[in-house]
Each structure stands twice: as C-alpha cells, then as structure tokens.
Design a protein around this motif. Structure first.
Motif, PDB file in Angstrom:
ATOM      1  N   UNK A  10       0.749  -1.290  -0.076  1.00 60.46           N
ATOM      2  CA  UNK A  10       0.022   0.027  -0.053  1.00 60.46           C
ATOM      3  C   UNK A  10       0.718   1.420  -0.114  1.00 60.46           C
ATOM      4  N   UNK A  11       2.066   1.094  -0.354  1.00 58.83           N
ATOM      5  CA  UNK A  11       2.957   2.349  -0.500  1.00 58.83           C
ATOM      6  C   UNK A  11       3.238   2.801  -1.742  1.00 58.83           C
ATOM      7  N   UNK A  12       2.809   4.114  -2.036  1.00 57.84           N
ATOM      8  CA  UNK A  12       2.643   4.737  -3.291  1.00 57.84           C
ATOM      9  C   UNK A  12       3.427   5.947  -3.222  1.00 57.84           C
ATOM     10  N   UNK A  13       4.126   6.389  -4.334  1.00 55.49           N
ATOM     11  CA  UNK A  13       4.529   7.863  -4.483  1.00 55.49           C
ATOM     12  C   UNK A  13       3.543   8.641  -4.705  1.00 55.49           C
ATOM     13  N   UNK A  14       4.058  10.136  -4.283  1.00 53.86           N
ATOM     14  CA  UNK A  14       3.038  11.251  -4.502  1.00 53.86           C
ATOM     15  C   UNK A  14       2.590  11.297  -6.028  1.00 53.86           C
ATOM     16  N   UNK A  15       3.506  10.945  -6.691  1.00 49.56           N
ATOM     17  CA  UNK A  15       3.292  11.066  -8.217  1.00 49.56           C
ATOM     18  C   UNK A  15       1.846  10.159  -8.584  1.00 49.56           C
ATOM     19  N   UNK A  16       1.876   9.027  -7.927  1.00 47.97           N
ATOM     20  CA  UNK A  16       0.938   8.130  -8.186  1.00 47.97           C
ATOM     21  C   UNK A  16      -0.463   8.505  -7.743  1.00 47.97           C
ATOM     22  N   UNK A  17      -0.298   9.159  -6.671  1.00 52.28           N
ATOM     23  CA  UNK A  17      -1.590   9.957  -5.876  1.00 52.28           C
ATOM     24  C   UNK A  17      -1.929  11.195  -6.703  1.00 52.28           C
ATOM     25  N   UNK A  18      -1.159  11.767  -7.352  1.00 54.36           N
ATOM     26  CA  UNK A  18      -1.687  13.003  -8.290  1.00 54.36           C
ATOM     27  C   UNK A  18      -2.128  12.529  -9.548  1.00 54.36           C
ATOM     28  N   UNK A  19      -1.747  11.103 -10.130  1.00 57.99           N
ATOM     29  CA  UNK A  19      -2.193  10.893 -11.343  1.00 57.99           C
ATOM     30  C   UNK A  19      -3.418   9.963 -10.980  1.00 57.99           C
ATOM     31  N   UNK A  20      -3.598   9.325 -10.126  1.00 60.18           N
ATOM     32  CA  UNK A  20      -4.877   8.574  -9.731  1.00 60.18           C
ATOM     33  C   UNK A  20      -5.635   8.998  -8.646  1.00 60.18           C
ATOM     34  N   UNK A  21      -5.926  10.022  -8.274  1.00 55.91           N
ATOM     35  CA  UNK A  21      -6.523  10.792  -7.131  1.00 55.91           C
ATOM     36  C   UNK A  21      -8.203  10.190  -6.911  1.00 55.91           C
ATOM     37  N   UNK A  22      -8.762  10.511  -8.072  1.00 55.38           N
ATOM     38  CA  UNK A  22     -10.096   9.763  -8.048  1.00 55.38           C
ATOM     39  C   UNK A  22     -10.238   8.529  -7.719  1.00 55.38           C
ATOM     40  N   UNK A  23      -9.468   7.918  -8.502  1.00 54.89           N
ATOM     41  CA  UNK A  23      -9.465   6.238  -8.269  1.00 54.89           C
ATOM     42  C   UNK A  23      -9.216   5.908  -6.901  1.00 54.89           C
ATOM     43  N   UNK A  46      11.024   9.339  -1.600  1.00 50.90           N
ATOM     44  CA  UNK A  46      11.582   8.203  -0.859  1.00 50.90           C
ATOM     45  C   UNK A  46      11.097   8.181   0.492  1.00 50.90           C
ATOM     46  N   UNK A  47      10.615   9.242   1.358  1.00 47.71           N
ATOM     47  CA  UNK A  47      10.175   9.191   2.572  1.00 47.71           C
ATOM     48  C   UNK A  47       8.717   9.050   2.796  1.00 47.71           C
ATOM     49  N   UNK A  48       8.461   8.353   3.794  1.00 49.67           N
ATOM     50  CA  UNK A  48       6.729   8.422   4.005  1.00 49.67           C
ATOM     51  C   UNK A  48       6.448   9.913   4.528  1.00 49.67           C
ATOM     52  N   UNK A  49       5.377  10.246   3.845  1.00 50.97           N
ATOM     53  CA  UNK A  49       4.845  11.648   4.218  1.00 50.97           C
ATOM     54  C   UNK A  49       3.432  11.843   4.808  1.00 50.97           C
ATOM     55  N   UNK A  50       2.593  10.706   4.278  1.00 49.40           N
ATOM     56  CA  UNK A  50       1.254  10.901   4.629  1.00 49.40           C
ATOM     57  C   UNK A  50       0.650   9.553   4.542  1.00 49.40           C
ATOM     58  N   UNK A  51      -0.600   9.274   5.414  1.00 50.80           N
ATOM     59  CA  UNK A  51      -1.149   8.182   5.306  1.00 50.80           C
ATOM     60  C   UNK A  51      -2.727   8.583   4.767  1.00 50.80           C
TER      61      UNK A  51
END
Length: 91
Positions: A6-19, A37-42
């Motif tokens: 369940x670890x994803x980079x922020x770029x994945x979040x930006x590209x798939x936010x709605x999903x 490379x550092x955990x920033x959010x859950x």
C-alpha cells in the motif's frame, strides 16, 4: 495488514487521485504516500478514521481511569450510588 503493498509515491496519488478516493472505502488498509522516498502521509477512508479516533478516545479514558486507580482517587461504587440517590432529598 501488509503495508508494503500500500505504499505509493506522491506522483501516483496525483495521477490517480479520483480512483484512490473511490477505492479507499473498499479497502481495510490505509494508503501510504511517499515523497522523495520518505513516508509523508497516510490516507484512509472516513469510517476507518472515525473508528480509529473512537478507539483512541476509549483508550485514553481507560488510561486516565487506571491512573486514578493508581493514585487512589477512587470510591466504592456503593458509596457513589448512595450519594447520588440522596442528592435531591432534604431532611
């Protein structure tokens, strides 16, 4: 719960936010977001978040109660009940 899946980079979040938002409620696991490379959010669904907050509140009450017991700040239940029953009575 295996967080490594369940670890994803922020770029994945930006590209798939709605999903991601759509799928959060169907998962029982949080999504961990990394940046550089550092955990920033859950991220987790609101029902799971609320359940976690309720659990934390109950644990805090239990810890405070335990502290009061250890400090001797307790009274026998029968005494408290009797005092409450007699509260409104006048002699």
């Amino acid at each position: 719960m295996k967080l490594s899946d369940q670890i994803k980079p922020i770029s994945y979040l930006k590209a798939h936010a709605a999903e991601i938002v759509r799928n959060l409620s169907s998962r029982d696991e949080p999504l961990v977001i990394t940046q550089n490379g550092e955990v920033k959010a859950v991220m987790q669904d609101i029902k799971t978040y609320e359940h976690t907050q309720e659990t934390m509140a109950l644990l805090k009450m239990l810890a405070l109660g335990q502290l009061q017991v250890e400090q001797g700040k307790v009274q026998p239940a029968a005494d408290v009940i009797a005092r409450l029953r007699n509260r409104g009575k006048t002699d």
